[in-house]
Design a protein around this motif. Structure first.
Motif, PDB file in Angstrom:
ATOM      1  N   PHE A   1       0.823  -1.209   0.000  1.00 32.68           N
ATOM      2  CA  PHE A   1       0.000   0.000   0.000  1.00 32.68           C
ATOM      3  C   PHE A   1       0.860   1.263   0.000  1.00 32.68           C
ATOM      4  O   PHE A   1       0.478   2.268  -0.596  1.00 32.68           O
ATOM      5  N   THR A   2       2.024   1.203   0.644  1.00 32.13           N
ATOM      6  CA  THR A   2       2.945   2.345   0.607  1.00 32.13           C
ATOM      7  C   THR A   2       3.419   2.586  -0.819  1.00 32.13           C
ATOM      8  O   THR A   2       3.449   3.725  -1.309  1.00 32.13           O
ATOM      9  N   PHE A   3       3.789   1.492  -1.499  1.00 31.91           N
ATOM     10  CA  PHE A   3       4.235   1.594  -2.887  1.00 31.91           C
ATOM     11  C   PHE A   3       3.134   2.185  -3.758  1.00 31.91           C
ATOM     12  O   PHE A   3       3.377   3.102  -4.559  1.00 31.91           O
ATOM     13  N   SER A   4       1.908   1.667  -3.603  1.00 34.00           N
ATOM     14  CA  SER A   4       0.791   2.144  -4.418  1.00 34.00           C
ATOM     15  C   SER A   4       0.462   3.603  -4.132  1.00 34.00           C
ATOM     16  O   SER A   4       0.248   4.396  -5.062  1.00 34.00           O
ATOM     17  N   THR A   5       0.398   3.956  -2.853  1.00 34.24           N
ATOM     18  CA  THR A   5       0.025   5.320  -2.476  1.00 34.24           C
ATOM     19  C   THR A   5       0.960   6.351  -3.093  1.00 34.24           C
ATOM     20  O   THR A   5       0.521   7.318  -3.727  1.00 34.24           O
ATOM     21  N   ILE A   6       2.258   6.122  -2.945  1.00 31.15           N
ATOM     22  CA  ILE A   6       3.225   7.113  -3.418  1.00 31.15           C
ATOM     23  C   ILE A   6       3.274   7.138  -4.943  1.00 31.15           C
ATOM     24  O   ILE A   6       3.345   8.211  -5.558  1.00 31.15           O
ATOM     25  N   ARG A   7       3.192   5.960  -5.580  1.00 21.61           N
ATOM     26  CA  ARG A   7       3.252   5.951  -7.044  1.00 21.61           C
ATOM     27  C   ARG A   7       2.044   6.660  -7.644  1.00 21.61           C
ATOM     28  O   ARG A   7       2.160   7.366  -8.641  1.00 21.61           O
ATOM     29  N   PHE A   8       0.863   6.489  -7.041  1.00 26.54           N
ATOM     30  CA  PHE A   8      -0.327   7.128  -7.580  1.00 26.54           C
ATOM     31  C   PHE A   8      -0.285   8.643  -7.376  1.00 26.54           C
ATOM     32  O   PHE A   8      -0.659   9.406  -8.277  1.00 26.54           O
ATOM     33  N   PHE A   9       0.145   9.090  -6.209  1.00 27.24           N
ATOM     34  CA  PHE A   9       0.261  10.531  -5.986  1.00 27.24           C
ATOM     35  C   PHE A   9       1.297  11.146  -6.927  1.00 27.24           C
ATOM     36  O   PHE A   9       1.113  12.252  -7.437  1.00 27.24           O
ATOM     37  N   LEU A  10       2.396  10.428  -7.172  1.00 27.24           N
ATOM     38  CA  LEU A  10       3.395  10.907  -8.133  1.00 27.24           C
ATOM     39  C   LEU A  10       2.807  10.994  -9.534  1.00 27.24           C
ATOM     40  O   LEU A  10       3.049  11.958 -10.264  1.00 27.24           O
ATOM     41  N   GLY A  11       2.034   9.959  -9.912  1.00 28.61           N
ATOM     42  CA  GLY A  11       1.404   9.960 -11.231  1.00 28.61           C
ATOM     43  C   GLY A  11       0.493  11.143 -11.434  1.00 28.61           C
ATOM     44  O   GLY A  11       0.467  11.756 -12.507  1.00 28.61           O
ATOM     45  N   SER A  12      -0.260  11.499 -10.387  1.00 29.36           N
ATOM     46  CA  SER A  12      -1.137  12.670 -10.460  1.00 29.36           C
ATOM     47  C   SER A  12      -0.322  13.958 -10.503  1.00 29.36           C
ATOM     48  O   SER A  12      -0.628  14.887 -11.264  1.00 29.36           O
ATOM     49  N   LEU A  13       0.742  13.999  -9.705  1.00 30.95           N
ATOM     50  CA  LEU A  13       1.564  15.211  -9.600  1.00 30.95           C
ATOM     51  C   LEU A  13       2.226  15.575 -10.921  1.00 30.95           C
ATOM     52  O   LEU A  13       2.262  16.748 -11.310  1.00 30.95           O
ATOM     53  N   VAL A  14       2.741  14.577 -11.658  1.00 34.94           N
ATOM     54  CA  VAL A  14       3.457  14.884 -12.905  1.00 34.94           C
ATOM     55  C   VAL A  14       2.512  15.368 -13.997  1.00 34.94           C
ATOM     56  O   VAL A  14       2.958  15.982 -14.972  1.00 34.94           O
ATOM     57  N   LEU A  15       1.210  15.113 -13.848  1.00 38.22           N
ATOM     58  CA  LEU A  15       0.252  15.566 -14.856  1.00 38.22           C
ATOM     59  C   LEU A  15      -0.298  16.963 -14.562  1.00 38.22           C
ATOM     60  O   LEU A  15      -0.886  17.586 -15.452  1.00 38.22           O
ATOM     61  N   ILE A  16      -0.118  17.451 -13.343  1.00 36.15           N
ATOM     62  CA  ILE A  16      -0.640  18.777 -12.983  1.00 36.15           C
ATOM     63  C   ILE A  16      -0.051  19.884 -13.860  1.00 36.15           C
ATOM     64  O   ILE A  16      -0.794  20.750 -14.344  1.00 36.15           O
ATOM     65  N   PRO A  17       1.280  19.920 -14.117  1.00 38.38           N
ATOM     66  CA  PRO A  17       1.813  20.965 -15.017  1.00 38.38           C
ATOM     67  C   PRO A  17       1.202  20.913 -16.414  1.00 38.38           C
ATOM     68  O   PRO A  17       0.966  21.956 -17.034  1.00 38.38           O
ATOM     69  N   VAL A  18       0.938  19.690 -16.919  1.00 40.96           N
ATOM     70  CA  VAL A  18       0.326  19.553 -18.243  1.00 40.96           C
ATOM     71  C   VAL A  18      -1.075  20.140 -18.237  1.00 40.96           C
ATOM     72  O   VAL A  18      -1.467  20.896 -19.145  1.00 40.96           O
ATOM     73  N   LEU A  19      -1.853  19.825 -17.203  1.00 38.96           N
ATOM     74  CA  LEU A  19      -3.208  20.360 -17.095  1.00 38.96           C
ATOM     75  C   LEU A  19      -3.190  21.874 -16.922  1.00 38.96           C
ATOM     76  O   LEU A  19      -4.014  22.589 -17.497  1.00 38.96           O
ATOM     77  N   THR A  20      -2.235  22.375 -16.120  1.00 36.13           N
ATOM     78  CA  THR A  20      -2.119  23.819 -15.908  1.00 36.13           C
ATOM     79  C   THR A  20      -1.823  24.539 -17.212  1.00 36.13           C
ATOM     80  O   THR A  20      -2.414  25.586 -17.523  1.00 36.13           O
ATOM     81  N   PHE A  21      -0.911  23.986 -18.005  1.00 34.57           N
ATOM     82  CA  PHE A  21      -0.567  24.575 -19.295  1.00 34.57           C
ATOM     83  C   PHE A  21      -1.778  24.618 -20.220  1.00 34.57           C
ATOM     84  O   PHE A  21      -2.042  25.633 -20.882  1.00 34.57           O
ATOM     85  N   ARG A  22      -2.546  23.535 -20.233  1.00 34.49           N
ATOM     86  CA  ARG A  22      -3.725  23.494 -21.095  1.00 34.49           C
ATOM     87  C   ARG A  22      -4.799  24.458 -20.614  1.00 34.49           C
ATOM     88  O   ARG A  22      -5.514  25.061 -21.411  1.00 34.49           O
ATOM     89  N   MET A  23      -4.923  24.613 -19.309  1.00 33.88           N
ATOM     90  CA  MET A  23      -5.884  25.566 -18.761  1.00 33.88           C
ATOM     91  C   MET A  23      -5.525  26.997 -19.168  1.00 33.88           C
ATOM     92  O   MET A  23      -6.382  27.799 -19.530  1.00 33.88           O
ATOM     93  N   LYS A  24      -4.213  27.308 -19.119  1.00 34.72           N
ATOM     94  CA  LYS A  24      -3.770  28.644 -19.503  1.00 34.72           C
ATOM     95  C   LYS A  24      -4.060  28.899 -20.975  1.00 34.72           C
ATOM     96  O   LYS A  24      -4.428  30.018 -21.362  1.00 34.72           O
ATOM     97  N   ARG A  25      -3.894  27.888 -21.797  1.00 34.58           N
ATOM     98  CA  ARG A  25      -4.198  28.047 -23.224  1.00 34.58           C
ATOM     99  C   ARG A  25      -5.680  28.352 -23.422  1.00 34.58           C
ATOM    100  O   ARG A  25      -6.049  29.145 -24.288  1.00 34.58           O
ATOM    101  N   ARG A  26      -6.522  27.725 -22.625  1.00 34.98           N
ATOM    102  CA  ARG A  26      -7.960  27.965 -22.751  1.00 34.98           C
ATOM    103  C   ARG A  26      -8.313  29.377 -22.307  1.00 34.98           C
ATOM    104  O   ARG A  26      -9.176  30.028 -22.884  1.00 34.98           O
ATOM    105  N   VAL A  27      -7.630  29.869 -21.239  1.00 36.89           N
ATOM    106  CA  VAL A  27      -7.880  31.229 -20.777  1.00 36.89           C
ATOM    107  C   VAL A  27      -7.493  32.230 -21.849  1.00 36.89           C
ATOM    108  O   VAL A  27      -8.229  33.187 -22.147  1.00 36.89           O
ATOM    109  N   VAL A  28      -6.304  32.018 -22.448  1.00 31.14           N
ATOM    110  CA  VAL A  28      -5.849  32.903 -23.524  1.00 31.14           C
ATOM    111  C   VAL A  28      -6.823  32.844 -24.685  1.00 31.14           C
ATOM    112  O   VAL A  28      -7.166  33.860 -25.298  1.00 31.14           O
ATOM    113  N   SER A  29      -7.305  31.643 -24.990  1.00 28.40           N
ATOM    114  CA  SER A  29      -8.265  31.477 -26.075  1.00 28.40           C
ATOM    115  C   SER A  29      -9.557  32.219 -25.791  1.00 28.40           C
ATOM    116  O   SER A  29     -10.160  32.817 -26.680  1.00 28.40           O
ATOM    117  N   ASP A  30     -10.000  32.208 -24.519  1.00 33.48           N
ATOM    118  CA  ASP A  30     -11.207  32.936 -24.127  1.00 33.48           C
ATOM    119  C   ASP A  30     -11.034  34.436 -24.338  1.00 33.48           C
ATOM    120  O   ASP A  30     -11.897  35.123 -24.872  1.00 33.48           O
TER     121      ASP A  30
END
Length: 325
Positions: A39-68
């Motif tokens: 469970f320790t292995f799973s917990t940390i790997r899943f939080f890491l997986g979510s964390l590395v995608l946050i910059p990608v989502l943030t970048f896409r959100m900014k593009r949408r704001v600029v587009s608006d």
């Protein structure tokens, strides 16, 4: 759903790339659990997986704001105007991430616990049985699978047995095998769920980010309550640091990259074919051992690889419907 309508070569390539990354993940999982609990292995790997995608989502959100602001409707998402699609599909994506995250947490933790006792080859074989379960579950979801694809499924199972167990290998049923069979069943539900929410228009990267965070939250109680008391594994910064490289691989590449490739790749691939392509993780793990670690390939492994690749080719042969003949 007609099987012949969903065989996009580009998306199949993304699923194969995911299988390549997952091929080395079995090694990372085994190595990581020498230091930390499942469970320790799973917990940390899943939080890491979510964390590395946050910059990608943030970048896409900014593009949408600029587009608006610019009134630019050229940026697209799932083939529609990005701003309109984002507002329309935000709730769908959130719901998809929660549902898929719950399923993924169950499947991944069943596999992690089983791998405390089960050999890697046996674990790979039993887990990959989702290639049989996906079309069976799909029957109840009204997803048609062609005869050739069914033939490919059973050919792939034979190939998996040669690859993971071998012709003369022993296959003694143990308690951990029940966990792996349960894992295969739940993974089949995950593949079907991803396909369902893709059809509903969920954003692939958003779905992945939410599902990893959800799976991490659901794994956290097991980490705090079970790993030290039941599995007798230390839950400490020192233990986690000692397992940092396997956890980083499993979190960043296996989760953040490969599972996202799965979600995106499944957008235009029939779930049964998708499950067969992703089961090639067993093949790529053997090939990686040959190329990177100079491990010799046995005759059983070569036969298994050949059968599995033949199964994938067989499943992609177009089948003409009665209306076309």
């Amino acid at each position: 759903m007609n099987d012949t309508k969903k065989k996009n070569p580009g998306h199949c390539a993304l699923l194969f790339l995911a299988a390549v990354i997952w091929g080395a993940a079995f090694v990372a999982q085994s190595a990581g659990m020498e230091k930390v609990g499942p469970f320790t292995f799973s917990t940390i790997r899943f939080f890491l997986g979510s964390l590395v995608l946050i910059p990608v989502l943030t970048f896409r959100m900014k593009r949408r704001v600029v587009s608006d602001i610019a009134g630019d409707a050229t940026v697209t998402l799932n083939g529609t105007d990005s701003n309109q699609s984002f507002r329309k599909n935000l709730r769908t994506t959130g719901k998809a991430g929660l549902v898929c995250g719950c399923i993924l947490a169950v499947a991944a933790n069943l596999q992690q616990i089983a791998m405390l006792d089960a050999p890697a080859g046996k674990a790979g074989f039993l887990t990959a049985l989702y290639i049989v379960l996906v079309p069976i579950v799909g029957i109840f979801m009204k997803k048609k699978t062609s005869v050739l694809t069914w033939c490919g499924v059973f050919l792939a199972v034979i190939g998996l047995y040669f690859l993971c167990i071998g012709w003369g290998g022993e296959f003694l049923f143990q308690a951990s095998d029940l966990l792996l069979l349960g894992c295969a069943l739940v993974f089949s539900f995950h593949i079907i769920a991803v396909d369902h929410f893709n059809e509903k228009g969920a954003d692939g990267i958003g779905l992945s980010c939410v599902q990893f965070f959800t799976a991490g939250v659901l794994s956290l109680p097991g980490m705090l309550l079970l790993d030290s008391n039941v599995f007798h594994k230390a839950v400490s910064f020192t233990a986690i640091w000692d397992a940092k490289w396997p956890i980083l691989y499993a979190g960043v590449l296996s989760c953040g990259v490969a599972y996202t490739l799965q979600v995106i790749g499944q957008k235009d691939v029939h779930p049964t074919l998708a499950s067969m392509i992703m089961s090639l993780e067993s093949v790529t793990s053997v090939i990686a051992g040959f190329l990177i670690l100079s491990q010799k390939l046995t005759s059983d492994e070569l036969i298994g690889c050949g059968l599995m690749f033949a199964a994938i080719v067989l499943a992609q042969i177009p089948v003409r419907s009665k209306s076309e003949s």
